[in-house]
Design a protein around this motif. Structure first.
Motif, short mmCIF file in Angstrom:
data_model
loop_
_atom_site.label_atom_id
_atom_site.label_comp_id
_atom_site.label_asym_id
_atom_site.label_seq_id
_atom_site.Cartn_x
_atom_site.Cartn_y
_atom_site.Cartn_z
N UNK A 52 0.86 -1.18 0.00
CA UNK A 52 0.00 0.00 0.00
C UNK A 52 0.90 1.23 0.00
N UNK A 53 0.64 2.14 -0.89
CA UNK A 53 1.37 3.41 -0.93
C UNK A 53 0.40 4.51 -0.59
N UNK A 54 0.58 5.13 0.57
CA UNK A 54 -0.24 6.28 0.93
C UNK A 54 0.50 7.54 0.48
N UNK A 55 -0.06 8.21 -0.51
CA UNK A 55 0.59 9.38 -1.09
C UNK A 55 0.29 10.63 -0.26
N UNK A 56 1.06 11.68 -0.50
CA UNK A 56 0.82 12.95 0.19
C UNK A 56 -0.62 13.39 -0.05
N UNK A 57 -1.10 13.22 -1.27
CA UNK A 57 -2.51 13.40 -1.59
C UNK A 57 -3.13 12.01 -1.54
N UNK A 58 -3.98 11.72 -0.57
CA UNK A 58 -4.53 10.37 -0.43
C UNK A 58 -5.19 9.83 -1.70
N UNK A 59 -5.71 10.70 -2.55
CA UNK A 59 -6.37 10.24 -3.76
C UNK A 59 -5.39 9.74 -4.81
N UNK A 60 -4.10 9.89 -4.56
CA UNK A 60 -3.08 9.36 -5.45
C UNK A 60 -2.43 8.10 -4.88
N UNK A 61 -3.02 7.56 -3.83
CA UNK A 61 -2.49 6.35 -3.20
C UNK A 61 -2.73 5.14 -4.09
N UNK A 62 -1.98 4.06 -3.82
CA UNK A 62 -2.05 2.85 -4.63
C UNK A 62 -2.06 1.61 -3.74
N UNK A 63 -2.70 0.56 -4.26
CA UNK A 63 -2.78 -0.71 -3.54
C UNK A 63 -2.56 -1.85 -4.53
N UNK A 64 -1.79 -2.83 -4.12
CA UNK A 64 -1.68 -4.08 -4.89
C UNK A 64 -1.61 -5.22 -3.89
#
Length: 197
Positions: A52-64
């Motif tokens: 899980x990548x939580x980005x500075x902007x949560x809407x740009x986060x990623x999950x695999x």
């Protein structure tokens, strides 16, 4: 929660941007399906891994995430073996199920995660409702002073027939032994990777 991405982090107490590894010991991938159309049969997959990548902007986060299909557990070894065979998941040919997010949207006080689920060689879009449960120090980290844990809940639904899982069994007098729609519930705990990684 505001739908403006730049405002969202302020509404998530303790939000931490970073890369996280799913902890399978403290995570649960569960499902439920109608049985005989009068109750729900439930089960889980014990082996899950992912990032899980939580980005500075949560809407740009990623999950695999990847799930070991042989780890299915419904509380009945005989039923689990049946679910592993060609009537259902055909685990020998398709040993893994994967999910990859393609986008995250704010929806009032929750998030909606778009993504692609691959099961039995079929890849289809499957959206999940995502809840961010919070962040906490990680007592298991090599350096507890900098380690952290995050918790997430995700829910969704699929039609199993869309993925080639079409077995329905036989019921005296007719009718379906199993429903087509499967509810999915994921309770995920993840550990923050050290910054150097």
């Amino acid at each position: 929660m505001s739908a403006e991405p730049t405002e969202i982090p302020g509404y998530i107490p303790g939000y931490i941007a970073g890369t996280w590894d799913i902890d399978p010991v403290h995570s649960d991938v569960g499902f439920a399906v109608r049985h005989l159309m009068i109750s729900k049969a439930k089960g889980r997959f014990a082996a899950v891994e992912g990032r899980i990548v939580t980005a500075e902007d949560p809407l740009e986060s990623e999950v695999s995430a990847t799930i070991d299909m042989s780890s299915i557990d419904t509380g009945s070894p005989q039923r689990d073996e049946h679910l592993r065979d060609a009537d259902f998941f055909e685990v020998g040919k398709y040993p893994r199920m994967t999910y990859r997010s393609t986008g995250i949207r704010a929806d009032g006080d929750r998030f909606l995660m778009d993504g692609e689920l691959t099961l039995k060689g079929v890849t289809l879009p499957v959206p999940l409702t995502l809840e961010l449960n919070g962040f906490a120090p990680d007592p298991f980290a090599p350096d507890p002073a900098t380690g952290a844990r995050a918790g997430f809940t995700a829910t969704g639904e699929i039609n199993r027939r869309d993925f080639g899982v079409s077995y329905h069994g036989s019921v005296p007098g007719g009718g379906a032994a199993l429903g087509d729609r499967v509810q999915i519930t994921l309770e995920i705990e993840a550990a923050l990777r050290p910054a150097a990684e």
